[in-house]
Design a protein around this motif. Structure first.
Motif, PDB file in Angstrom:
ATOM      1  N   GLY A 709     -10.720 -94.261 -30.209  1.00 42.79           N
ATOM      2  CA  GLY A 709      -8.654 -93.855 -30.292  1.00 42.79           C
ATOM      3  C   GLY A 709      -8.395 -94.226 -28.993  1.00 42.79           C
ATOM      4  N   ILE A 710      -9.583 -92.830 -28.131  1.00 39.99           N
ATOM      5  CA  ILE A 710      -8.814 -92.719 -27.051  1.00 39.99           C
ATOM      6  C   ILE A 710      -9.284 -93.606 -26.143  1.00 39.99           C
ATOM      7  CG2 ILE A 710      -9.394 -91.082 -24.631  1.00 39.99           C
ATOM      8  CD1 ILE A 710     -10.386 -89.279 -26.824  1.00 39.99           C
ATOM      9  N   SER A 768      -3.474 -83.676 -31.247  1.00 39.72           N
ATOM     10  CA  SER A 768      -2.683 -83.012 -30.139  1.00 39.72           C
ATOM     11  C   SER A 768      -2.052 -84.403 -30.043  1.00 39.72           C
ATOM     12  CB  SER A 768      -3.947 -83.541 -28.909  1.00 39.72           C
ATOM     13  OG  SER A 768      -4.562 -82.199 -29.168  1.00 39.72           O
ATOM     14  N   ILE A 769      -2.844 -86.203 -29.611  1.00 35.91           N
ATOM     15  CA  ILE A 769      -2.041 -87.341 -29.944  1.00 35.91           C
ATOM     16  C   ILE A 769      -1.747 -87.350 -30.639  1.00 35.91           C
ATOM     17  CG2 ILE A 769      -2.561 -89.490 -29.069  1.00 35.91           C
ATOM     18  CD1 ILE A 769      -5.050 -89.071 -27.432  1.00 35.91           C
ATOM     19  N   SER A 770      -1.646 -87.516 -32.180  1.00 33.95           N
ATOM     20  CA  SER A 770      -1.509 -87.177 -33.126  1.00 33.95           C
ATOM     21  C   SER A 770      -0.051 -86.829 -33.149  1.00 33.95           C
ATOM     22  CB  SER A 770      -1.981 -87.962 -34.818  1.00 33.95           C
ATOM     23  OG  SER A 770      -2.666 -86.464 -34.228  1.00 33.95           O
ATOM     24  N   GLN A 771       0.168 -85.623 -32.936  1.00 34.18           N
ATOM     25  CA  GLN A 771       0.804 -84.122 -33.068  1.00 34.18           C
ATOM     26  C   GLN A 771       2.106 -84.671 -32.495  1.00 34.18           C
ATOM     27  OE1 GLN A 771      -0.657 -80.372 -32.674  1.00 34.18           O
ATOM     28  NE2 GLN A 771       1.607 -79.363 -32.704  1.00 34.18           N
ATOM     29  N   SER A 772       1.677 -85.304 -30.834  1.00 35.09           N
ATOM     30  CA  SER A 772       2.881 -85.737 -29.887  1.00 35.09           C
ATOM     31  C   SER A 772       3.605 -86.991 -30.294  1.00 35.09           C
ATOM     32  CB  SER A 772       2.394 -85.387 -28.490  1.00 35.09           C
ATOM     33  OG  SER A 772       1.281 -86.803 -28.891  1.00 35.09           O
ATOM     34  N   LEU A 773       3.005 -87.977 -31.202  1.00 39.51           N
ATOM     35  CA  LEU A 773       3.716 -88.787 -31.003  1.00 39.51           C
ATOM     36  C   LEU A 773       4.420 -88.444 -32.456  1.00 39.51           C
ATOM     37  CD1 LEU A 773       0.853 -91.631 -31.291  1.00 39.51           C
ATOM     38  CD2 LEU A 773       3.018 -90.943 -29.662  1.00 39.51           C
ATOM     39  N   SER A 774       3.753 -87.497 -33.597  1.00 36.80           N
ATOM     40  CA  SER A 774       4.918 -87.497 -34.897  1.00 36.80           C
ATOM     41  C   SER A 774       6.246 -86.682 -34.377  1.00 36.80           C
ATOM     42  CB  SER A 774       4.006 -85.814 -35.604  1.00 36.80           C
ATOM     43  OG  SER A 774       2.433 -86.991 -35.895  1.00 36.80           O
ATOM     44  N   GLN A 775       6.142 -85.803 -33.120  1.00 38.77           N
ATOM     45  CA  GLN A 775       6.625 -84.759 -32.807  1.00 38.77           C
ATOM     46  C   GLN A 775       8.103 -86.074 -32.381  1.00 38.77           C
ATOM     47  OE1 GLN A 775       5.291 -82.007 -29.621  1.00 38.77           O
ATOM     48  NE2 GLN A 775       4.142 -80.956 -31.683  1.00 38.77           N
ATOM     49  N   TYR A 873     -10.232 -91.278 -39.508  1.00 36.51           N
ATOM     50  CA  TYR A 873     -10.324 -92.124 -39.524  1.00 36.51           C
ATOM     51  C   TYR A 873      -8.588 -93.153 -39.453  1.00 36.51           C
ATOM     52  CZ  TYR A 873     -11.324 -97.096 -41.384  1.00 36.51           C
ATOM     53  OH  TYR A 873     -11.366 -98.538 -41.885  1.00 36.51           O
ATOM     54  N   LEU A 874      -8.365 -92.610 -40.512  1.00 36.38           N
ATOM     55  CA  LEU A 874      -6.453 -92.875 -40.483  1.00 36.38           C
ATOM     56  C   LEU A 874      -5.656 -92.641 -39.347  1.00 36.38           C
ATOM     57  CD1 LEU A 874      -6.482 -92.219 -43.951  1.00 36.38           C
ATOM     58  CD2 LEU A 874      -6.738 -93.843 -43.192  1.00 36.38           C
ATOM     59  N   LYS A 875      -6.186 -91.466 -38.812  1.00 32.76           N
ATOM     60  CA  LYS A 875      -6.040 -91.447 -37.129  1.00 32.76           C
ATOM     61  C   LYS A 875      -5.888 -92.406 -36.779  1.00 32.76           C
ATOM     62  CE  LYS A 875      -4.765 -86.268 -38.251  1.00 32.76           C
ATOM     63  NZ  LYS A 875      -4.896 -84.926 -37.729  1.00 32.76           N
ATOM     64  N   THR A 876      -7.545 -92.798 -35.796  1.00 30.10           N
ATOM     65  CA  THR A 876      -8.075 -93.454 -35.742  1.00 30.10           C
ATOM     66  C   THR A 876      -7.230 -95.174 -35.421  1.00 30.10           C
ATOM     67  OG1 THR A 876     -10.006 -92.394 -35.448  1.00 30.10           O
ATOM     68  CG2 THR A 876     -10.198 -94.502 -34.173  1.00 30.10           C
ATOM     69  N   LEU A 877      -6.802 -95.581 -36.444  1.00 31.03           N
ATOM     70  CA  LEU A 877      -6.372 -96.098 -36.971  1.00 31.03           C
ATOM     71  C   LEU A 877      -4.388 -96.613 -36.526  1.00 31.03           C
ATOM     72  CD1 LEU A 877      -7.786 -97.638 -40.281  1.00 31.03           C
ATOM     73  CD2 LEU A 877      -8.509 -99.073 -38.135  1.00 31.03           C
ATOM     74  N   ALA A 878      -4.017 -95.513 -36.827  1.00 33.00           N
ATOM     75  CA  ALA A 878      -2.664 -95.393 -36.919  1.00 33.00           C
ATOM     76  C   ALA A 878      -2.481 -95.492 -34.718  1.00 33.00           C
ATOM     77  CB  ALA A 878      -2.182 -93.940 -37.289  1.00 33.00           C
ATOM     78  N   LEU A 879      -3.246 -95.137 -34.143  1.00 28.36           N
ATOM     79  CA  LEU A 879      -3.309 -94.493 -32.539  1.00 28.36           C
ATOM     80  C   LEU A 879      -3.338 -96.005 -32.082  1.00 28.36           C
ATOM     81  CD1 LEU A 879      -5.221 -90.889 -31.739  1.00 28.36           C
ATOM     82  CD2 LEU A 879      -2.894 -91.844 -31.939  1.00 28.36           C
ATOM     83  N   LEU A 880      -4.490 -96.802 -33.150  1.00 20.43           N
ATOM     84  CA  LEU A 880      -4.552 -97.944 -32.190  1.00 20.43           C
ATOM     85  C   LEU A 880      -3.508 -98.711 -32.408  1.00 20.43           C
ATOM     86  CD1 LEU A 880      -8.526 -98.448 -33.101  1.00 20.43           C
ATOM     87  CD2 LEU A 880      -7.719 -98.171 -31.011  1.00 20.43           C
TER      88      LEU A 880
END
Length: 1003
Positions: A709-710, A768-775, A873-880
Motif C-alpha cells: 500500500g505505501i 492514518s492514510i485511510s482516515q485522512s482520505l475519508s475526511q 487487505y481491503l484498505k490496501t486495495l482501496a489505497l492502490l
C-alpha cells in the motif's frame, strides 16, 4: 510398613565374613550381583509371568532376546502377530517395563556398539499392537495426570509420559518402519478378511492423526509440568507429514505388491488430510515422479485414490511445477525451445498416465473459470497442453470450451483480468496444436457463431484490456487459416506492440515431451542453505599516538572577533558534533567490551550475509539500519538489487525480532519498501504471491500488505519516504542552501530536503492514510448537510460536522476545509505509474483472492478471512485504487473487480466493525476515483449500485454511533456509511432511468 518397601538389589557375602566388623565388611563387599536367571525361554506364558514378576536387568534382557528370536522365526511365538497372548505381553512391556527400564535401556544402547538393549525392546513393539498399546498408555497417563488433585508437577504420571512419548518416537523413527510394521502383520496372517481389517486399523493408527494429537497433548502437559526438555518430532504435524511422505516413497520404490500398494494408497489419502498436503505431495513427486523408475508406481498409486484426492494431488503438482520449476520462463522466451517446459510436460504426462479421470481434471483446470494457473507464468500452461497434445479430442475440447468461456459476457465483466489473460493464452496455444493436428476442425470452429460472438463481445466490452485480448485472439486465429489479404487485422497500435506480437506468436508454439533431467538439476538450488557461521574478525592494532614535535621559532597567530568569524563562515561547512559515548565503553568490566564490531555493508551480497547471520546481534542491527538506504542507493546502479531482489525480500519478510531491536518493524518495513520501489514490476507480483501462498504468520502477512500500500502511493507520488532523499548520491544533490530555494514547502508528511532526521513509520500507517482520505471525502458532504435546513440528510447527519471535526488529528497538515469544492491532494510528482499499479499491484491481489476463495485449502481461506487481516487487505486495495487515479486506462476493470470483491465479503462484516469500515472505505475510494463518471458507473454497474445502497443503508441503521452512544470506531463507521449513502442516493436519483431494470424490489 514392611510391605511398602521393595528391595532394588541384593548383596550376597560368604559366612566367614559374618563375624567381621562393619568397616571391614564395607571394604570387602563384592559388586552387586544378581541371582541366576529363572527364565528358561520355554513358552509365552512363562515370559509373561517373568515380566509380571518385576525381573532384574539381566532377566529382562534374556526375555527380550527370546521375544526377538520369535520375530526371526526361531520359535513359534511371534509377539507381532495379533492374538490374546501377544497382546498381554505387549501390554506388560508398555505399562510395566517401559516406565522402569526405558531410560536404562537407552543409556546402555548408547554405550554399547554391538548389542543394543533398546532395540531388543523395540523389536517386539514395532507392530500395530505395540503402537496402539503405546498410544493407549499415553491416553491413560494424560487422563490420570489431568485428574490428579496434586497438580501436573507433582503427579506420578507425568514422568512416565516422557518415556512413553519417546517410545512412540523410536517405534516410528526410520523411513522403513511403516513397511516393516505392516509386513510383520501381513506375513503372519492367511485370512484375507482379517488382513483387510488389520490394514484399516494400520492406516488409521499411522495416518489418522492419533499420533500427532496425542503427542501434542502430552507435550502440553509436560510443558506445564516443566518436564519437557526437547520437543518431539511426532508432535509436529509438519515433521510427521514429512516422515510419512519419505516412508511412502521408500515403500513405493521397493516394487510393492498390489495389496501393499493399496495400503500405501490408504496412507496417502489419509495423510493428505493431516494439514500439510502440499509438503507430502512434493515429497512424493520429487521421490517418484522425478525418478524414472517410480513413475509407473506413482500413477498406480493415484489410480487407487478417490477422484477428489486425485484432483487435489493434480492441483498441488501443477502449482509446484509453476512456482518452483517454471517461474523463470519469461514471456520473451515463450516462442523458443525451453527444456524446463518439456521436462514439466513429461512429469505431467507421468502423473496423468492412462487415467481418463486425471486427463479430464487437467482439461478442466485449463478451461475452468478459476484455473489455468492464475498469476503464474505461461510455462505451466505450455506444459499442461503439451501433456495433452497427443489426444486430439481433448485438445479440441479445450479449445472449444476456452473460446466459449472468453466470449461469455458475465465472464468478461466479472472475472479477474489475470484470469482472462491466462485463458487467452490457453486458447492461442491450443489453437496452434489443433491447427497442426486437424486444420479442418479449426476452420469449422472459426466459421461458427461461437467465434464471432466471442470477438464481438470482447470488442464491445468497456474494459480496454478485454478489448485487447479479443483483438489479438481474432488476429492470431484468423492468421492460421486465412491468407494475408483475407486475414483479420484491426490495425491497432496495441495489437502491433511487443505484447501483442507475443500473444499472436503463441499459436506457433509446439512443445514436446522431453527428458525430465532439467527438473532434477533444479532441485539442489531450491534447497535452503544453512546460515553461514559468523566470521571472527582479527583485531586491528591500535594506532600509535603521534609524537608532538617541539616548535621552534616565532609563532604568529591571528585572532579574529568571534562575531565577524561567524558571519564570514560558509554555511556549507558544518561543524562536527561532539561524538557520543560508546555504549560498549559504559560496561564496568573491560573484558566484555567488543572492539571488533562489523562494518556496515556496502554491497548487496554483504547485506544478505548479515541478514542470514541471525546469531550475531551487531550484524542484524547493522543490516536492518543499512538496508533501506543501501537498497535505494544501489537500485539504479548495476544489477545488484535486481539479481538479489527475491532473496532479499524473502529474508526480510521472514525475519524475526530475536534481539528486540528498537524500531525493528519500521526498519524491516522500510527495507521491503526499498526493494519494491527499486523493482516494482517484478517485486509487486512477488509480494502479492507471497501474501497468499507463503508460509508466514498474520503479522508478517500484514507487513506485506502495508509495504504494497505505501510503496504504491510512493510510486504514484502521494507519499515520499525519508530514505529516498538520504539514499541519493551527493553528486546528484544541490547544496543545502541552494536546494532550499527550489524545494516546495512541506505539507503533511512531505520530506524537506536537507533534513536528516528520519521519522519512524507508524504502525498504523495505512489506517492514518485511510482516515485522512475519508475526511477529505466527507468534508463537502458535511458542509452541504450543515447548510441544509430541511430534509432527511439533516436528520441523519445532525451532528455530522461536529463529529468530523473531532476526528481531525492534531498531527495532520491542518483542519479539513469545509467547502463546496472538494479539496484535492496535490501530488509531488506526476502519476506516470498508473498502469504499473494496476497490472503489478492491484490485479495480482484481487485475482489471487478470488482464486483463494475457490481453493481446496480451508486453512488459506481461514487466514484470509481473519478480521484484522481482511480489514488491512481491503484498505490496501482501496489505497492502490486511489493512487492509480481517475486517468488510469484500466480503471473500469479495477472498479469491476474491486466492487465485486467488496460485495462478496459483506457476510463477513456482521459483528465486525473494522471489516465494515474497510468495505465502506473501499466504496469511498471507488466513488471518489469515478466521481467524473457517475453515469458510466450506473450504466455498467447498476446492479452493484442498488445492492450497495441497500447494504450501506442497513449498516447505517444497525450501527449505534452518534454523540449519545457508541465508541469512536462505531462513530467513524456511521459517518462513513452516511457519506457513502448520500453519494449513492444522489447517483440513483440522477440516473434513475438507467437503473430501472436493477431497481426492481428496491425501496
Amino acid at each position: 510398613m514392611e510391605e511398602l518397601l521393595t528391595p532394588i538389589s541384593q548383596t550376597y557375602r560368604s559366612s566367614n565374613q559374618a563375624g567381621g566388623d562393619l568397616i571391614s565388611l564395607a571394604n570387602t563387599t563384592k559388586a552387586p550381583t544378581e541371582p541366576p536367571s529363572g527364565f528358561q525361554g520355554s513358552s509365552p506364558e512363562e515370559a509373561l509371568e517373568a515380566l509380571k514378576g518385576q525381573p532384574g536387568y539381566n532377566d529382562l534382557l534374556q526375555i527380550l532376546k527370546w521375544l526377538r528370536d520369535g520375530t526371526r522365526g526361531t520359535h513359534p511365538f511371534d509377539i507381532r502377530k495379533p492374538n490374546p497372548q501377544s497382546a498381554q505381553v505387549v501390554h506388560v512391556l508398555v505399562t510395566e517395563i517401559v516406565p522402569n527400564y526405558w531410560t536404562l535401556l537407552k543409556e546402555s544402547s548408547s554405550s554399547q556398539k554391538k548389542s543394543q538393549p533398546a532395540d531388543l525392546l523395540l523389536a517386539g513393539l514395532q507392530s500395530i499392537g505395540g503402537l496402539n498399546a503405546a498410544l493407549t498408555y499415553i491416553r491413560a497417563l494424560l487422563l490420570e495426570a489431568r485428574k490428579d488433585p496434586k497438580g501436573l508437577k507433582h503427579s506420578p504420571a507425568t514422568p512416565n509420559l516422557v518415556s512413553a512419548l519417546d517410545l512412540v518416537a523410536c517405534i516410528l523413527k526410520h523411513n522403513t518402519h511403516i513397511q516393516s510394521i505392516w509386513h510383520a502383520v501381513s506375513s503372519t496372517e492367511d485370512n484375507a478378511g482379517k488382513v483387510r481389517a488389520l490394514g484399516q486399523d494400520f492406516v488409521s493408527s499411522i495416518a489418522g492423526g492419533k499420533v500427532v494429537s496425542l503427542a501434542a497433548e502430552a507435550e502440553d502437559v509436560l510443558h506445564q509440568a516443566s518436564l519437557l526438555e526437547e520437543p518431539s518430532w511426532i508432535a509436529n504435524s509438519k515433521l510427521y507429514a514429512e516422515w510419512l511422505g519419505n516412508n511412502l516413497v521408500d515403500w513405493a520404490r521397493s516394487n510393492p505388491s498390489s495389496s501393499d500398494l493399496k495400503i500405501c494408497a490408504g496412507l496417502t489419502g489419509r495423510g493428505l488430510k493431516l494439514g500439510h498436503s502440499d509438503l507430502m505431495t512434493k515429497i512424493l513427486f520429487t521421490g517418484l515422479v522425478l525418478n524414472d523408475e517410480g513413475q509407473p508406481t506413482f500413477a498406480k498409486l493415484l489410480d487407487l485414490l478417490p477422484s477428489a484426492d486425485q484432483r487435489k494431488v493434480m492441483l498441488i503438482i501443477l502449482k509446484l511445477l509453476s512456482s518452483e520449476y517454471l517461474s523463470s520462463v519469461d514471456t520473451d522466451e515463450a516462442i523458443e525451445d525451453y527444456p524446463a517446459v518439456w521436462a514439466a510436460a513429461s512429469a505431467l504426462q507421468a502423473v496423468v498416465g492412462t487415467s481418463s479421470v486425471r486427463k479430464a481434471q487437467l482439461s478442466t483446470w485449463l478451461t475452468g473459470a478459476t484455473g489455468a494457473g492464475l498469476g503464474e507464468t505461461c510455462g505451466i500452461r505450455r506444459a499442461a497442453l503439451a501433456a495433452l497434445a497427443e489426444d486430439k479430442e481433448a485438445m479440441f475440447s479445450v479449445l472449444e470450451s476456452t473460446l466459449g468461456l472468453l466470449g461469455d459476457q458475465l465472464y468478461i465483466k466479472h472475472s479477474p483480468m489475470l484470469q482472462q489473460e491466462a485463458h487467452a493464452q490457453v486458447l492461442l496455444l491450443s489453437a496452434g496444436y489443433v491447427h497442426r493436428k486437424s486444420p479442418i476442425k479449426l476452420n469449422v470452429l472459426l466459421r461458427s457463431s461461437n467465434f464471432l460472438n466471442t470477438i464481438s463481445n470482447r470488442i464491445g466490452a468497456s474494459q480496454e484490456r478485454a478489448k485487447f485480448l479479443g483483438m489479438v485472439v481474432g488476429e492470431a486465429l484468423s492468421g492460421l487459416i486465412h491468407n494475408e489479404d483475407k486475414r483479420l487485422n484491426f490495425h491497432m497500435d496495441t495489437t502491433d506492440s511487443g505484447e501483442g506480437k507475443w500473444y499472436k506468436s503463441l499459436v506457433g508454439v509446439a512443445d514436446k515431451v522431453g527428458p525430465i533431467s532439467p527438473l532434477k538439476s533444479q532441485e539442489k538450488p531450491k534447497e535452503k542453505q544453512a546460515a553461514p557461521k559468523p566470521v571472527k574478525e582479527t583485531p586491528r592494532p591500535a594506532p600509535k599516538p603521534a609524537r608532538s614535535m617541539p616548535q621552534s621559532g616565532f609563532i604568529i597567530e591571528e585572532i579574529e572577533d568571534e562575531d565577524e568569524a561567524a558571519e564570514e563562515e560558509d554555511d556549507d561547512l558544518v561543524a562536527y558534533a561532539k561524538p557520543d559515548s560508546d555504549e560498549e565503553d559504559e560496561d564496568d568490566d573491560p573484558t566484555l567490551i567488543n572492539r571488533n564490531k562489523p562494518k556496515a555493508p556496502v554491497y548487496i551480497r554483504d547485506l544478505i550475509t548479515y541478514l542470514r547471520d541471525t546469531e550475531n546481534y551487531d550484524r542484524q542491527k547493522l543490516a536492518l539500519t543499512t538496508a533501506p538506504v543501501l537498497i535505494r542507493r544501489k537500485a539504479n546502479h548495476g544489477t545488484e538489487v535486481s539479481a538479489h531482489a527475491e532473496e532479499l525480500a524473502t529474508l526480510l519478510v521472514g525475519l524475526e525480532d530475536k534481539y528486540e531491536l528498537d524500531d525493528f518493524h519500521t526498519l524491516r518495513t522500510q527495507g521491503m519498501m526499498a526493494i519494491l520501489v527499486a523493482q516494482p514490476q517484478k517485486m509487486a507480483r512477488w509480494f502479492a504471491k507471497t501474501f497468499f501462498d507463503g508460509d508466514y504468520s498474520l503479522s508478517q502477512r500484514a507487513s506485506v500488505l502495508i509495504v504494497l500500500g505505501i510503496s504504491g502511493r510512493e510510486l504514484a507520488g502521494f507519499e515520499t519516504s525519508d530514505y529516498s532523499d538520504v539514499a541519493s548520491f551527493p553528486s546528484k544533490k544541490l547544496p543545502a542552501k541552494v536546494e532550499r530555494h527550489y524545494e516546495p514547502s512541506a505539507s503533511g508528511n512531505r520530506y524537506i530536503a536537507g533534513s536528516t532526521s528520519l521519522k519512524p513509520l507508524p504502525p498504523n500507517a495505512l489506517d492514518s492514510i485511510s482516515q485522512s482520505l475519508s475526511q477529505a471525502f466527507l468534508a463537502p458532504l458535511a458542509a452541504e448537510a450543515a447548510d441544509a435546513a430541511t430534509g432527511p440528510d439533516v436528520l441523519k447527519l445532525s451532528s455530522f460536522t461536529s463529529r468530523l471535526q473531532q476526528q481531525q488529528s492534531p498531527s495532520s497538515a491542518g483542519p479539513v476545509s469545509i467547502s463546496r469544492t472538494k479539496p484535492r491532494g496535490v501530488r509531488a510528482i506526476p502519476n506516470t505509474t498508473a498502469n504499473l499499479l494496476a497490472t503489478s499491484f492491484f490485479f495480482p491481489l484481487t485475482s489471487r483472492f478470488q482464486a483463494a476463495l475457490h481453493s481446496a485449502s480451508a486453512t488459506k481461506r481461514g487466514i484470509l478471512f481473519e478480521s484484522s487481516l481482511l480489514t488491512l487487505y481491503l484498505k490496501t486495495l482501496a489505497l492502490l485504487l486511489h493512487a492509480a487515479g481517475p486517468s488510469t486506462l484500466a480503471l473500469p476493470q479495477m472498479t469491476a473487480e474491486f466492487w465485486d470483491l467488496l460485495l462478496g465479503v459483506r457476510t463477513h462484516c456482521v459483528g465486525e466493525v473494522g471489516v465494515s469500515g474497510a468495505v465502506l472505505f473501499g466504496l469511498m475510494a471507488l466513488l471518489d476515483v469515478n466521481e467524473n463518471d457517475s453515469r458510466g458507473l450506473c450504466q455498467r454497474h447498476g446492479h452493484e449500485v442498488v445492492e450497495s445502497v441497500e447494504w450501506v443503508s442497513g449498516v447505517f441503521d444497525r450501527t449505534r454511533g452518534g454523540d449519545q452512544g457508541g465508541n469512536g470506531e462505531e462513530n467513524q463507521v456511521k459517518m462513513m456509511a452516511a457519506g457513502v449513502l448520500i453519494r449513492l442516493r444522489e447517483m440513483v436519483e440522477k440516473y434513475r432511468a438507467l437503473l430501472m431494470g436493477d431497481m426492481i424490489g428496491f425501496s
